[in-house]
Design an enzyme around this catalytic site. Structure first.
Site, mmCIF file in Angstrom:
data_model
loop_
_atom_site.group_PDB
_atom_site.id
_atom_site.type_symbol
_atom_site.label_atom_id
_atom_site.label_comp_id
_atom_site.label_asym_id
_atom_site.label_seq_id
_atom_site.Cartn_x
_atom_site.Cartn_y
_atom_site.Cartn_z
ATOM 1 N N GLY A 239 0.785 -1.235 0.000
ATOM 2 C CA GLY A 239 0.000 0.000 0.000
ATOM 3 C C GLY A 239 0.813 1.279 0.000
ATOM 4 N N ARG A 288 3.308 -1.476 -5.823
ATOM 5 C CA ARG A 288 3.530 -0.185 -6.468
ATOM 6 C C ARG A 288 4.870 0.461 -6.093
ATOM 7 N NH1 ARG A 288 -0.928 2.989 -7.629
ATOM 8 N NH2 ARG A 288 -2.032 1.801 -6.059
ATOM 9 N N TYR A 328 -9.711 4.870 -12.001
ATOM 10 C CA TYR A 328 -9.640 5.533 -10.687
ATOM 11 C C TYR A 328 -9.482 7.042 -10.820
ATOM 12 C CZ TYR A 328 -7.604 0.845 -10.072
ATOM 13 O OH TYR A 328 -7.327 -0.494 -10.140
ATOM 14 N N CYS A 354 -12.568 3.021 -28.552
ATOM 15 C CA CYS A 354 -13.943 3.511 -28.741
ATOM 16 C C CYS A 354 -14.714 3.557 -27.428
ATOM 17 C CB CYS A 354 -14.651 2.629 -29.751
ATOM 18 S SG CYS A 354 -13.866 2.768 -31.349
ATOM 19 N N GLU A 355 -14.248 4.357 -26.520
ATOM 20 C CA GLU A 355 -14.888 4.568 -25.219
ATOM 21 C C GLU A 355 -14.590 6.013 -24.828
ATOM 22 O OE1 GLU A 355 -16.365 2.214 -23.092
ATOM 23 O OE2 GLU A 355 -15.908 0.442 -24.301
ATOM 24 N N TYR A 383 0.740 -1.592 -12.189
ATOM 25 C CA TYR A 383 -0.662 -1.620 -12.614
ATOM 26 C C TYR A 383 -0.843 -0.956 -13.978
ATOM 27 C CZ TYR A 383 -0.938 -2.788 -7.690
ATOM 28 O OH TYR A 383 -0.730 -3.391 -6.467
HETATM 29 N N1 LLP Z 1 -1.015 -7.214 -0.807
HETATM 30 C C1 LLP Z 1 -2.301 -7.452 -1.122
HETATM 31 C C2 LLP Z 1 -3.018 -8.504 -0.444
HETATM 32 C C3 LLP Z 1 -2.925 -6.669 -2.124
HETATM 33 O O1 LLP Z 1 -4.192 -6.921 -2.442
HETATM 34 C C4 LLP Z 1 -2.190 -5.665 -2.784
HETATM 35 C C5 LLP Z 1 -2.811 -4.824 -3.814
HETATM 36 C C6 LLP Z 1 -0.842 -5.472 -2.417
HETATM 37 C C7 LLP Z 1 -0.286 -6.255 -1.415
HETATM 38 C C8 LLP Z 1 0.037 -4.435 -3.079
HETATM 39 O O2 LLP Z 1 -0.432 -3.141 -2.913
HETATM 40 P P1 LLP Z 1 0.494 -1.892 -3.366
HETATM 41 O O3 LLP Z 1 1.768 -1.914 -2.530
HETATM 42 O O4 LLP Z 1 0.820 -2.083 -4.792
HETATM 43 O O5 LLP Z 1 -0.343 -0.716 -3.126
HETATM 44 N N2 LLP Z 1 -4.904 -1.406 -9.502
HETATM 45 C C9 LLP Z 1 -4.842 -0.455 -8.414
HETATM 46 C C10 LLP Z 1 -4.197 -1.037 -7.185
HETATM 47 C C11 LLP Z 1 -4.894 -2.297 -6.702
HETATM 48 C C12 LLP Z 1 -4.168 -2.910 -5.538
HETATM 49 C C13 LLP Z 1 -4.713 -4.243 -5.226
HETATM 50 N N3 LLP Z 1 -4.035 -4.913 -4.161
HETATM 51 C C14 LLP Z 1 -4.105 0.791 -8.908
HETATM 52 O O6 LLP Z 1 -3.705 0.842 -10.061
HETATM 53 O O7 LLP Z 1 -3.975 1.763 -8.164
#
Ligand code: LLP
Length: 422
Positions: A239, A288, A328, A354-355, A383
């Site tokens: 996160g 991320r 988002y 086409c959106e 992502y």
């Molecule tokens: N652990 C779990 C259980 C998760 O579900 C996720 C992300 C992470 C770790 C990694 O999170 P990060 O460090 O990348 O924030 N597609 C969205 C983000 C969806 C995240 C889903 N889960 C975007 O582009 O912002």
């Protein structure tokens, strides 16, 4: 994005002019910086000092095999959410004991594979899932290592689609439900409670939610240990957010910024302080924060037009390559590969799909560009490609790794035959 800089008017990733990549490989293309990827991982790893830990990279952010192998070689473990990601993690050389398995909807065959392979922990996301895991383990006559995914009801104040730790979100179980399962698992011959897990959301930019998470998890861990479990780890999830707005300014000789919202050397010691009394191993699952600022999406300007008062720049990449703005309303910096004109215009930057929701930016102040100029969409290492699609029969783009002045193709562009024969 510290991997980017303008040398006079030309944009470079490490020592490679990005316009050369566009000329040689065509657009759209993704380019990633080796140096940035490695230094991102090291920054988190160093923040743990001597404390026993594993950084379980969240494969969903970017599962390019070369990037996975690089992270595996650096010592990363993996957070996987499907049998497919489990396969990728193992293929990239990550040892089973460094792999944790999350997800609210695991299939029986994937749970079975995880037990047989002997991964570190299977996250339990509901009471029913616990019963299924226990049944599968008893059928296999094996002991399943389980970890409870806690939903601590913490709001990260971000986009609702990427908040996962509030009651009502589909993820995890409440702390009360966890206490019940901690008791139940004690007398289960087929499940070992090895860990506690939480992931409260993505794009977290404040330290407060993490502080309350760490203290909730530490007190729950103490309860599990007091109940007699040989708890091995606490996993505080991923996160860690990025300031997408801070990637790079368009200026002659400008250098990319440090764009991580929270400094690991401040957050991780707080985690350690909260959990060290329990003596357990600490895990985190950044996705991320390890890859986003190592990647750019390069796209070519096809057309310019004006409808009403709105200037529109139409580029050859769209929501099929990068869906984050559409999904988002996410912000991504957009900069020219060559600064030709210091003057700016206000325009929508849109793709060819086409959106109407196919856009990268609305009413963005951007340098004047013309047909054939190329733009870099910044901070797209996470992502981006992993959420790409073949909508409108569009082949997925090529992916390149830049290291110093060397460039390596790390995934070929799909051909139309690839799509047709799928
Ligand atoms: N652990 C779990 C259980 C998760 O579900 C996720 C992300 C992470 C770790 C990694 O999170 P990060 O460090 O990348 O924030 N597609 C969205 C983000 C969806 C995240 C889903 N889960 C975007 O582009 O912002």
């Amino acid at each position: 994005m510290q991997c980017l800089h303008y040398d006079k008017t030309t944009l470079y990733m490490e020592n490679v002019a990005l316009s050369e990549l566009a000329n040689e490989f065509g657009t759209p293309l993704y380019a990633y910086s080796f140096k940035q990827l490695i230094s991102n991982y090291k920054r988190f790893d160093d923040a743990f000092g001597d404390y026993p830990h594993t950084i379980c990279y969240a494969l969903k952010a970017n599962s390019n095999p070369t990037i996975l192998r690089m992270l595996a070689k650096s010592g990363a473990g993996a957070d996987v959410v499907s049998g497919g990601e489990l396969f990728f993690a193992l293929e990239s050389g990550i040892k089973p004991e460094k792999i944790v398995f999350a997800g609210v909807g695991k299939r029986d065959i994937d749970i079975e594979a995880a037990i047989k392979i002997g991964i570190r922990g299977i996250n339990v996301e509901s009471e029913m899932e616990y019963e299924v895991i226990s049944d599968i383990a008893s059928r296999l006559n094996r002991v399943a290592p389980v970890s409870l995914r806690i939903n601590p009801d913490i709001d990260i104040h971000g986009h609702p689609y990427i908040a996962t730790g509030r009651h009502g979100d589909k993820f995890g179980i409440t702390t009360d439900a966890a206490l019940t399962l901690i008791d139940r698992i004690k007398s289960d011959d087929y499940c070992d409670l090895v860990g506690l897990h939480a992931h409260i959301g993505s794009q977290i930019k404040e330290i407060k939610p993490y502080e309350s998470l760490a203290s909730t998890m530490a007190s729950l861990a103490k309860k599990a240990i007091d109940t007699g479990h040989r708890l091995e780890y606490i996993d505080l999830g991923g996160g860690f957010g990025l300031d997408y707005e801070r990637a790079l300014t368009v200026d002659i000789n400008a250098k990319g910024d440090d764009d991580l919202s929270l400094d690991p050397s401040e957050v991780i010691p707080k985690f350690i302080d909260a959990v060290k009394d329990t003596g357990v191993h600490l895990m985190i699952e950044p996705g991320r924060a390890l890859v986003a600022n190592a990647g750019v999406l390069i796209t070519e300007v096809l057309y310019l037009k004006k409808t009403g008062e709105t200037n529109i720049i139409i580029v050859d990449a769209g929501m099929t390559e990068l869906i984050r703005p559409s999904l988002y309303s996410a912000y991504h910096g957009i900069v020219p590969l060559e600064i030709r004109d210091a003057d700016t215009m206000v325009a929508d930057v849109v793709g060819p799909i086409c959106e109407s929701g196919d856009f990268f930016a609305r009413e963005r102040e951007i340098q004047h560009v013309g047909r054939g100029d190329c733009l870099a969409v910044l901070t797209t290492g996470a992502y981006g490609y992993s959420l790409a699609s073949n909508y409108n029969a569009r082949p997925k783009s090529i992916e390149l790794l830049v290291r110093g002045q060397r460039v390596k193709v790390i995934r070929e562009r799909q051909s139309l035959e690839d799509l047709w024969n799928e």
